[in-house]
Motif scaffolding. Structure first.
Motif, mmCIF file in Angstrom:
data_model
loop_
_atom_site.group_PDB
_atom_site.id
_atom_site.type_symbol
_atom_site.label_atom_id
_atom_site.label_comp_id
_atom_site.label_asym_id
_atom_site.label_seq_id
_atom_site.Cartn_x
_atom_site.Cartn_y
_atom_site.Cartn_z
ATOM 1 N N HIS A 119 11.471 -7.667 13.502
ATOM 2 C CA HIS A 119 11.556 -7.412 12.071
ATOM 3 C C HIS A 119 12.343 -8.512 11.370
ATOM 4 O O HIS A 119 11.951 -8.996 10.288
ATOM 5 N N VAL A 157 11.089 -11.059 8.365
ATOM 6 C CA VAL A 157 11.785 -11.186 7.081
ATOM 7 C C VAL A 157 12.041 -12.657 6.757
ATOM 8 O O VAL A 157 11.766 -13.126 5.644
ATOM 9 N N ILE A 180 9.858 -6.764 -0.769
ATOM 10 C CA ILE A 180 10.049 -5.336 -0.467
ATOM 11 C C ILE A 180 9.168 -4.937 0.705
ATOM 12 O O ILE A 180 9.576 -4.165 1.590
ATOM 13 N N VAL A 228 10.905 -6.307 3.884
ATOM 14 C CA VAL A 228 12.262 -5.806 4.137
ATOM 15 C C VAL A 228 12.257 -4.290 4.364
ATOM 16 O O VAL A 228 12.843 -3.786 5.339
ATOM 17 N N ALA A 229 11.599 -3.553 3.454
ATOM 18 C CA ALA A 229 11.588 -2.091 3.563
ATOM 19 C C ALA A 229 10.312 -1.561 4.202
ATOM 20 O O ALA A 229 10.266 -0.393 4.617
ATOM 21 N N GLY A 230 9.279 -2.398 4.257
ATOM 22 C CA GLY A 230 8.005 -1.968 4.810
ATOM 23 C C GLY A 230 7.749 -2.534 6.192
ATOM 24 O O GLY A 230 8.677 -2.842 6.945
ATOM 25 N N ASP A 251 6.568 6.025 7.348
ATOM 26 C CA ASP A 251 7.233 5.770 6.072
ATOM 27 C C ASP A 251 7.136 4.290 5.680
ATOM 28 O O ASP A 251 6.877 3.953 4.512
ATOM 29 N N LYS A 252 7.315 3.382 6.645
ATOM 30 C CA LYS A 252 7.187 1.963 6.368
ATOM 31 C C LYS A 252 5.732 1.572 6.082
ATOM 32 O O LYS A 252 5.471 0.687 5.263
ATOM 33 N N ILE A 273 4.943 2.405 2.462
ATOM 34 C CA ILE A 273 5.573 1.414 1.579
ATOM 35 C C ILE A 273 4.767 0.115 1.584
ATOM 36 O O ILE A 273 4.505 -0.476 0.526
ATOM 37 N N SER A 274 4.374 -0.332 2.772
ATOM 38 C CA SER A 274 3.627 -1.590 2.891
ATOM 39 C C SER A 274 2.292 -1.517 2.162
ATOM 40 O O SER A 274 1.897 -2.470 1.468
ATOM 41 N N THR A 305 -1.139 -4.518 7.468
ATOM 42 C CA THR A 305 0.276 -4.878 7.484
ATOM 43 C C THR A 305 0.517 -6.190 8.234
ATOM 44 O O THR A 305 1.365 -6.998 7.824
#
Length: 370
Positions: free
Chosen positions: A4, A8, A63, A66-68, A80-81, A84-85, A233
């Motif tokens: 991850h 990033v 975002i 980082v969050a996805g 959940d990721k 978001i993605s 993704t």
């Protein structure tokens, strides 16, 4: 599969660098506008819109990583990721198509301002309509490709989608064709200008920055072919970098031709200093005339007017303008001097009268056009 943290770094660093380059080029454009002391024009607002869309695009893709789950396999990403993605990916498409349309329209509007040739005008209008229609078609494609619309980001909703891979190929291929069209459109006129070859090469290079955008579209085609579109993704990571580079390239192409007041500032000052000296009348009458303030515009025409007294006692008024310009109705006289290589030269002979003149004609020390 990268970690991850690696994903990033791989996405955030190039996206921020590309955004910074775009922002810097636009700020230089704004500085050139202030030096020119002119108001904002449509191509300025369109370039600003492209930068706003790039800023929004950069935020949402950051975002996404980082969050996805950008850069991760869609089959192993946490739910959940994943949601978001997918939401980020859907939102980013809107910013992408609007940014691309904005910088293309900005370039075309700049063309329409610089070049007044009739056939070029209609070719530019046709290209502008193609860009607008393609933007509308892209909106419909994003909205209708998957139904219902929330199936774009919610894997739990059963929906139907069109062929995503064919859509990606068509998008990248069409963008490539349009980029090449926009880049090559002004080349025949640029090379017909009466300016030094070195100057032509500089102007050509400014417009040919658009080839970088075309090259990036080729990269998108290759990336689409190598990456399975259903693995959204994982593919979104590299695609986001390419798209950021494409928008940045378009903003650079839009800004580069407008930076003449900055790039040619010292040269313009040299002309101002020389032309600001008072030119005496014939016969040492001591009378002088007012000089016009020189103006710098784009890379194509860095000066406005210049007065010079030749050896024969004829004052030459030299106007530098773009090809087929409608601003000046005077007929060309003489050959272009290398000092005025910033544009096409239009010269008028202006004789100075030192004797009494009848009423209604030029008085001593005044300029009379021939």
């Amino acid at each position: 599969m990268a970690t991850h943290g690696e994903n990033v770094s791989k996405l955030v660093i190039p996206v921020i660098v590309l955004w910074a380059i775009s922002t810097a080029s636009f700020l230089l454009r704004v500085a050139a506008i202030r030096i020119r002391k002119r108001g904002w024009k449509p191509h300025d607002y369109l370039t600003a819109l492209a930068l706003v869309c790039l800023t929004c695009y950069s935020i949402v893709v950051i975002i996404g990583v980082v969050a996805g789950a950008y850069g991760e396999n869609i089959t192993t990403a946490p739910m959940d990721k994943l949601v978001i993605s997918l939401k980020v990916f859907f939102a980013s498409e809107w910013f992408f198509i609007t940014a691309v349309a904005a910088f293309r329209l900005a370039i075309i509007c700049l063309y329409l301002e610089l070049f007044r040739n009739a056939w070029f005008y209609w070719c530019s209008i046709a290209t502008l309509l193609v860009v607008v229609l393609y933007w509308i078609a892209s909106i419909l494609t994003i909205t209708l490709l998957c139904r219902p619309i929330n199936s774009n980001w919610n894997p739990m909703v059963k929906g139907t989608c069109g062929d995503v891979k064919k859509t990606e190929f068509a998008s990248a291929g069409f963008n490539l064709v349009v980029d090449l069209l926009v880049v090559t459109l002004p080349m025949p006129i640029v090379w017909s200008l009466q300016m030094a070859d070195k100057k032509k090469m500089g102007v050509t290079a400014a417009f040919l920055l658009g080839l970088i955008t075309a090259g990036i579209n080729i990269g998108r085609i290759v990336q689409t072919k190598l990456c399975e579109p259903s693995n959204t993704t994982y593919c979104a990571l590299d695609a986001s970098i390419l798209i950021s580079a494409e928008i940045t390239s378009g903003i650079l192409v839009s800004c580069a031709p407008t930076l003449g007041p900055l790039l040619l500032r010292n040269r313009a000052h040299g002309y101002v200093e020389r032309s600001s000296r008072k030119v005496p009348t014939i016969g040492s009458s001591g009378r002088k005339w007012q000089q016009r303030k020189l103006q710098s515009t784009t890379l194509l025409n860095s000066q406005d007017e210049y007065y010079e007294l030749d050896k024969s006692g004829v004052l030459m008024e030299t106007q530098i303008t773009s090809p087929a310009s409608r601003h000046f109705g005077n007929q060309p006289h003489g050959q272009a001097n290398s000092r005025y290589s910033a544009g096409i030269l239009v010269e008028n002979e202006m004789r100075v009268s030192d004797s009494a003149a009848p009423a209604g004609q030029a008085t001593p020390g005044h300029v009379q056009s021939w």
